[in-house]
Design an enzyme around this catalytic site. Structure first.
Site, mmCIF file in Angstrom:
data_model
loop_
_atom_site.group_PDB
_atom_site.id
_atom_site.type_symbol
_atom_site.label_atom_id
_atom_site.label_comp_id
_atom_site.label_asym_id
_atom_site.label_seq_id
_atom_site.Cartn_x
_atom_site.Cartn_y
_atom_site.Cartn_z
ATOM 1 N N SER A 135 1.212 -1.217 0.114
ATOM 2 C CA SER A 135 -0.150 0.442 -0.223
ATOM 3 C C SER A 135 0.688 1.253 -0.089
ATOM 4 O O SER A 135 1.781 1.415 -0.571
ATOM 5 C CB SER A 135 -1.069 -0.177 1.255
ATOM 6 O OG SER A 135 -1.599 0.969 1.333
ATOM 7 N N ASP A 159 -9.195 -6.212 -3.399
ATOM 8 C CA ASP A 159 -9.290 -5.147 -3.165
ATOM 9 C C ASP A 159 -8.896 -5.380 -5.154
ATOM 10 O O ASP A 159 -8.098 -5.196 -5.526
ATOM 11 C CB ASP A 159 -7.659 -5.523 -2.645
ATOM 12 C CG ASP A 159 -7.479 -4.681 -2.936
ATOM 13 O OD1 ASP A 159 -7.415 -3.208 -3.617
ATOM 14 O OD2 ASP A 159 -5.887 -4.507 -2.714
ATOM 15 N N HIS A 200 -7.600 -6.116 1.327
ATOM 16 C CA HIS A 200 -6.413 -4.661 0.417
ATOM 17 C C HIS A 200 -5.284 -5.233 1.493
ATOM 18 O O HIS A 200 -3.713 -5.954 0.840
ATOM 19 C CB HIS A 200 -6.582 -3.213 0.755
ATOM 20 C CG HIS A 200 -5.587 -2.383 0.098
ATOM 21 N ND1 HIS A 200 -5.063 -2.128 -0.409
ATOM 22 C CD2 HIS A 200 -5.059 -2.058 0.978
ATOM 23 C CE1 HIS A 200 -4.004 -1.436 -1.040
ATOM 24 N NE2 HIS A 200 -3.953 -0.909 0.190
#
Length: 213
Positions: free
Chosen positions: A113, A164, A191
């Site tokens: 991320s 995700d 995610h």
């Protein structure tokens, strides 16, 4: 009980306003580490997540040195100034200085991320210091061109959760331009897929790491 010991420390990085960065580290219970694995994290997380789900211990028990960093402005590195605005690529020099301070040698970077803003510039600007790359739906993949990706031969394991549908799919599309890559799609995971299924996560990364040593 695990034989590995978790230690904590700080590393100084010039471009963080003089404030050190916090890290957690685990070494193999015996023998020299095969490689060093540097674990970064997303905006809602810290190095503690890797401790809590057992990633640090799993890596050490498999013979690797594992270092989990709290990124600038987050966790126990809150006082450190980020070297770039959130969401923009930071200088590759940032992670180079981190690795130099920690004496990692060529490093395996695990980058979920938010941490893509740090890991991708490092991958492109200091390729020789990246032993392997494990991006987990990182941000900033759209800030680089297909030709830039295609010139990088670093072994890469692209991981994302099939739930995700935003960052996972966007990052996959861009990262697939890296010529030396494999993909792991974690079923039913979102995610932060490693939190949803730590067992599959650990199996996947350890199998990949075995191919490097």
């Amino acid at each position: 009980m695990s034989a590995v010991q978790i230690t904590e420390g700080t590393v100084k990085v010039e471009m963080c306003g003089g404030h050190p960065l916090f890290y957690r580290q685990v070494l193999p219970p015996s023998g020299e580490p095969k490689l060093c694995v540097l674990l970064l994290h997303g905006i809602r997380f810290t190095s503690e997540n890797w401790l809590r789900i057992g990633t640090l211990t799993s890596l050490a028990e498999a013979g690797f040195r594992a270092v989990a960093l709290d990124l600038p402005g987050l966790g126990q590195s809150k006082a450190a100034e980020p070297p770039a605005p959130v969401g923009q690529p930071a200088p590759g020099e940032f992670l180079r200085q981190v690795c130099e301070g920690l004496e990692t040698g060529p490093v395996v970077v695990i980058s979920p991320s938010l941490s893509g803003m740090y890991s991708l510039p490092f991958l492109f600007q200091h390729t020789q210091q990246v032993k392997a790359y494990v991006p987990v739906a990182p941000i900033c993949t759209d800030k680089f061109k297909a030709e830039q990706y295609s010139g990088i031969q670093v072994p890469t394991l692209i991981v994302y959760g099939d739930q995700d549908t935003q960052l996972g799919e966007v990052s996959l599309r861009n990262l697939s331009n890296l010529p030396n890559h494999k993909v792991v799609v974690m079923k039913g995971a979102g995610h932060p897929c490693y939190l949803d299924d730590p067992e599959t996560w650990h199996t996947s990364i350890l199998e990949f790491l075995k191919t490097l040593v």
